[in-house]
Motif scaffolding. Structure first.
Motif, short mmCIF file in Angstrom:
data_model
loop_
_atom_site.label_atom_id
_atom_site.label_comp_id
_atom_site.label_asym_id
_atom_site.label_seq_id
_atom_site.Cartn_x
_atom_site.Cartn_y
_atom_site.Cartn_z
N CYS A 49 0.85 -1.18 0.00
CA CYS A 49 0.00 0.00 0.00
C CYS A 49 0.89 1.23 0.00
O CYS A 49 1.65 1.46 0.94
N ASP A 77 -9.17 7.27 6.61
CA ASP A 77 -8.58 6.46 5.54
C ASP A 77 -7.80 5.29 6.12
O ASP A 77 -7.85 4.18 5.59
N GLN A 80 -10.24 2.69 7.24
CA GLN A 80 -10.75 1.95 6.09
C GLN A 80 -9.71 0.95 5.58
O GLN A 80 -10.05 -0.17 5.21
N PHE A 81 -8.45 1.36 5.56
CA PHE A 81 -7.38 0.48 5.10
C PHE A 81 -7.30 -0.77 5.98
O PHE A 81 -7.26 -1.89 5.48
N ALA A 83 -9.59 -2.01 7.94
CA ALA A 83 -10.81 -2.82 7.76
C ALA A 83 -10.69 -3.64 6.48
O ALA A 83 -11.09 -4.82 6.45
N TRP A 84 -10.13 -3.05 5.42
CA TRP A 84 -9.92 -3.78 4.16
C TRP A 84 -8.92 -4.92 4.36
O TRP A 84 -9.11 -6.02 3.83
N SER A 88 -9.65 -8.76 3.69
CA SER A 88 -8.81 -9.54 2.78
C SER A 88 -8.37 -10.84 3.44
O SER A 88 -8.37 -11.90 2.81
N PRO A 109 -10.95 -2.58 -3.18
CA PRO A 109 -10.39 -1.66 -2.19
C PRO A 109 -11.43 -0.65 -1.73
O PRO A 109 -12.43 -0.42 -2.41
N PRO A 110 -11.19 -0.04 -0.57
CA PRO A 110 -12.13 0.96 -0.07
C PRO A 110 -12.19 2.20 -0.98
O PRO A 110 -11.26 2.42 -1.75
N GLN A 111 -13.23 2.98 -0.83
CA GLN A 111 -13.37 4.21 -1.60
C GLN A 111 -12.17 5.12 -1.29
O GLN A 111 -11.76 5.26 -0.14
#
Length: 117
Positions: A49, A77, A80-81, A83-84, A88, A109-111
């Motif tokens: 990332c 952000d 969200q990362f 949580a993604w 995964s 991926p998240p928005q």
């Protein structure tokens, strides 16, 4: 390598671990040799990332083909990362039809995040 159980006709082998790298893509030490080794031996499914709009994705592509760009670095952000990342990991552990050792199918991926081609 000696502890990894390979798949055979009678048993499934070990799953390749997921490794998430969160970085600006500007290493401060010698990395080229290690990156080449990681890309050639593929000991894990590596997801990089690129943190920040100015992150160097070209460096990350030398390590893995799975590069995600995070343009903003707000607390939301980052939440969200992570949580993604959790999603995964859940998706890869429930992927019953996938063969051990193969590349993992990541959720979208998240928005605000972009997969680097």
């Amino acid at each position: 390598r000696s502890e990894v159980r390979k798949s055979t006709e009678t048993q499934k082998g070990d799953w390749r671990p997921l490794v998430f790298i969160l970085t600006d893509g500007a290493p401060t030490d010698e990395w080229r040799e290690a990156a080449a080794m990681l890309k050639s031996t593929k000991p894990a499914n590596i997801i990089a990332c690129a943190a920040g709009a100015n992150a160097n994705t070209a460096t990350l592509r030398k390590i893995t083909t799975n590069v995600l760009m995070m343009n903003n670095l707000t607390a939301g952000d980052m939440a969200q990362f992570f949580a993604w990342v959790s999603g995964s990991i859940k998706a890869s552990s429930k992927s019953i039809d996938a063969m051990p050792g193969e590349a993992v199918q990541l959720p979208p991926p998240p928005q605000g995040f972009v997969i680097v081609p």
